[in-house]
Design a protein around this motif. Structure first.
Motif, PDB file in Angstrom:
ATOM      1  N   LYS A  42       0.842  -1.195   0.000  1.00 48.54           N
ATOM      2  CA  LYS A  42       0.000   0.000   0.000  1.00 48.54           C
ATOM      3  C   LYS A  42       0.875   1.243   0.000  1.00 48.54           C
ATOM      4  O   LYS A  42       2.042   1.200   0.383  1.00 48.54           O
ATOM      5  CB  LYS A  42      -0.950   0.008   1.199  1.00 48.54           C
TER       6      LYS A  42
ATOM      7  N   ARG B 104      -3.969  -7.140   4.439  1.00 49.20           N
ATOM      8  CA  ARG B 104      -4.998  -6.802   3.457  1.00 49.20           C
ATOM      9  C   ARG B 104      -5.331  -8.012   2.587  1.00 49.20           C
ATOM     10  O   ARG B 104      -4.491  -8.477   1.829  1.00 49.20           O
ATOM     11  CB  ARG B 104      -4.530  -5.653   2.558  1.00 49.20           C
TER      12      ARG B 104
ATOM     13  N   GLN C 117      -8.216  -7.953   0.568  1.00 48.13           N
ATOM     14  CA  GLN C 117      -8.855  -7.388  -0.619  1.00 48.13           C
ATOM     15  C   GLN C 117      -7.822  -7.178  -1.729  1.00 48.13           C
ATOM     16  O   GLN C 117      -6.812  -6.518  -1.528  1.00 48.13           O
ATOM     17  CB  GLN C 117      -9.519  -6.052  -0.261  1.00 48.13           C
TER      18      GLN C 117
ATOM     19  N   VAL D  24     -15.851  -2.609  -2.138  1.00 44.67           N
ATOM     20  CA  VAL D  24     -15.445  -1.706  -1.067  1.00 44.67           C
ATOM     21  C   VAL D  24     -14.581  -0.578  -1.612  1.00 44.67           C
ATOM     22  O   VAL D  24     -13.988  -0.694  -2.686  1.00 44.67           O
ATOM     23  CB  VAL D  24     -14.659  -2.435   0.056  1.00 44.67           C
ATOM     24  N   GLY D  25     -14.497   0.500  -0.856  1.00 41.28           N
ATOM     25  CA  GLY D  25     -13.602   1.599  -1.199  1.00 41.28           C
ATOM     26  C   GLY D  25     -14.100   2.420  -2.371  1.00 41.28           C
ATOM     27  O   GLY D  25     -15.265   2.392  -2.749  1.00 41.28           O
ATOM     28  N   GLN D  26     -13.171   3.166  -2.952  1.00 41.19           N
ATOM     29  CA  GLN D  26     -13.473   4.062  -4.063  1.00 41.19           C
ATOM     30  C   GLN D  26     -13.450   3.344  -5.407  1.00 41.19           C
ATOM     31  O   GLN D  26     -13.864   3.897  -6.413  1.00 41.19           O
ATOM     32  CB  GLN D  26     -12.465   5.215  -4.092  1.00 41.19           C
TER      33      GLN D  26
ATOM     34  N   THR E 132      -6.603  -1.441  -5.524  1.00 39.52           N
ATOM     35  CA  THR E 132      -7.789  -1.094  -4.760  1.00 39.52           C
ATOM     36  C   THR E 132      -7.631   0.343  -4.280  1.00 39.52           C
ATOM     37  O   THR E 132      -6.623   0.669  -3.638  1.00 39.52           O
ATOM     38  CB  THR E 132      -7.971  -2.029  -3.544  1.00 39.52           C
TER      39      THR E 132
ATOM     40  N   ASN F 130      -8.760   3.641  -2.084  1.00 39.21           N
ATOM     41  CA  ASN F 130      -9.459   4.116  -0.889  1.00 39.21           C
ATOM     42  C   ASN F 130      -9.220   5.618  -0.781  1.00 39.21           C
ATOM     43  O   ASN F 130      -8.445   6.193  -1.539  1.00 39.21           O
ATOM     44  CB  ASN F 130      -8.939   3.396   0.356  1.00 39.21           C
ATOM     45  N   ARG F 131      -9.845   6.261   0.186  1.00 36.68           N
ATOM     46  CA  ARG F 131      -9.681   7.712   0.342  1.00 36.68           C
ATOM     47  C   ARG F 131      -8.256   8.101   0.738  1.00 36.68           C
ATOM     48  O   ARG F 131      -7.722   9.066   0.246  1.00 36.68           O
ATOM     49  CB  ARG F 131     -10.654   8.248   1.391  1.00 36.68           C
ATOM     50  N   ARG F 132      -7.631   7.341   1.611  1.00 37.63           N
ATOM     51  CA  ARG F 132      -6.303   7.699   2.121  1.00 37.63           C
ATOM     52  C   ARG F 132      -5.145   7.000   1.437  1.00 37.63           C
ATOM     53  O   ARG F 132      -4.031   7.486   1.431  1.00 37.63           O
ATOM     54  CB  ARG F 132      -6.226   7.389   3.616  1.00 37.63           C
TER      55      ARG F 132
ATOM     56  N   LEU G 259      -3.882   3.586  -1.537  1.00 40.21           N
ATOM     57  CA  LEU G 259      -4.237   2.566  -2.507  1.00 40.21           C
ATOM     58  C   LEU G 259      -3.375   1.352  -2.220  1.00 40.21           C
ATOM     59  O   LEU G 259      -2.257   1.473  -1.712  1.00 40.21           O
ATOM     60  CB  LEU G 259      -4.082   3.062  -3.947  1.00 40.21           C
ATOM     61  N   THR G 260      -3.946   0.175  -2.501  1.00 38.05           N
ATOM     62  CA  THR G 260      -3.191  -1.054  -2.337  1.00 38.05           C
ATOM     63  C   THR G 260      -3.051  -1.705  -3.707  1.00 38.05           C
ATOM     64  O   THR G 260      -3.911  -1.536  -4.580  1.00 38.05           O
ATOM     65  CB  THR G 260      -3.886  -2.026  -1.360  1.00 38.05           C
TER      66      THR G 260
END
Length: 194
Positions: free
Chosen positions: A42, A59, A61, A88-90, A165, A167-169, A171-172
């Motif tokens: 990430k 993680r 996901q 999930v996520g963005q 993947t 997310n707001r804060r 990425l993975t």
């Protein structure tokens, strides 16, 4: 009697040669790679450099455990199996990059996210290179088919596969054929078509 033995031997030899001839191309067109679990990386959205990636073994996901690649007569097909694949996520991005004998490299993506969890491909209007994709959240699988006509019908391909993947804060990311994330994907061996 000698003629019967010779005919039988020739028949067996022909059967062996036919079987060998039929099985060789099939094994050359398909590649399966088992990716180690717990190798997701990430990076904070604020530090989007390759150096910013850190291990995120917790993680599940988007963590590849297996990828299958076929170089078929009409398409290159990729199926990724994950530890977990949820809405999930963005959003989620499946990336497939293909190298061909002429030295070209093309990248294809399918994005799935809020309001479009079934996925949308990155094809430009009228291009139709991604001829099919499927996001199966129940079975933790993501698949894509890329038309060989968009690749000029090459003799062989090398295929790199990655998953992101958002997310707001942070990425993975996971490379389906490598333990760590880097700028370039890891490519499969050369795969001829049937």
């Amino acid at each position: 009697m000698h003629t019967t033995v010779t005919r039988t031997a020739l028949g067996l030899l022909a059967a062996v040669l036919l079987t060998a001839g039929l099985s060789a191309p099939a094994s050359a067109e398909r590649y399966i790679h088992h990716d180690p679990a717990h190798d997701v990386r990430k990076v904070s959205v604020m530090s989007m450099g390759n150096d910013g990636f850190v291990r995120a073994p917790h993680r599940k996901q988007g963590d590849y455990v297996k990828v299958k690649i076929w170089h078929q007569v009409r398409a290159v097909r990729v199926v990724g199996k994950f530890r977990r694949l949820d809405r999930v996520g963005q959003g989620l991005i499946q990336i497939v990059s293909i190298r061909t004998p002429d030295g070209s490299e093309r990248t294809f993506q399918v994005f799935a996210g809020p309001g479009m969890w079934k996925g949308v491909d990155s094809d430009e209007a009228g291009e139709n290179c991604v001829v099919g994709h499927h996001v199966n959240y129940r079975r933790d699988r993501f698949s894509m088919r890329i038309s060989r006509s968009c690749l000029d019908r090459p003799r062989w391909v090398k295929v790199g596969v990655g998953f992101i993947t958002l997310n707001r804060r942070d990425l993975t990311a996971d490379d389906a054929q490598l333990r760590k994330v880097r700028n370039d994907l890891t490519y499969s061996p050369r795969l001829g078509h049937a």
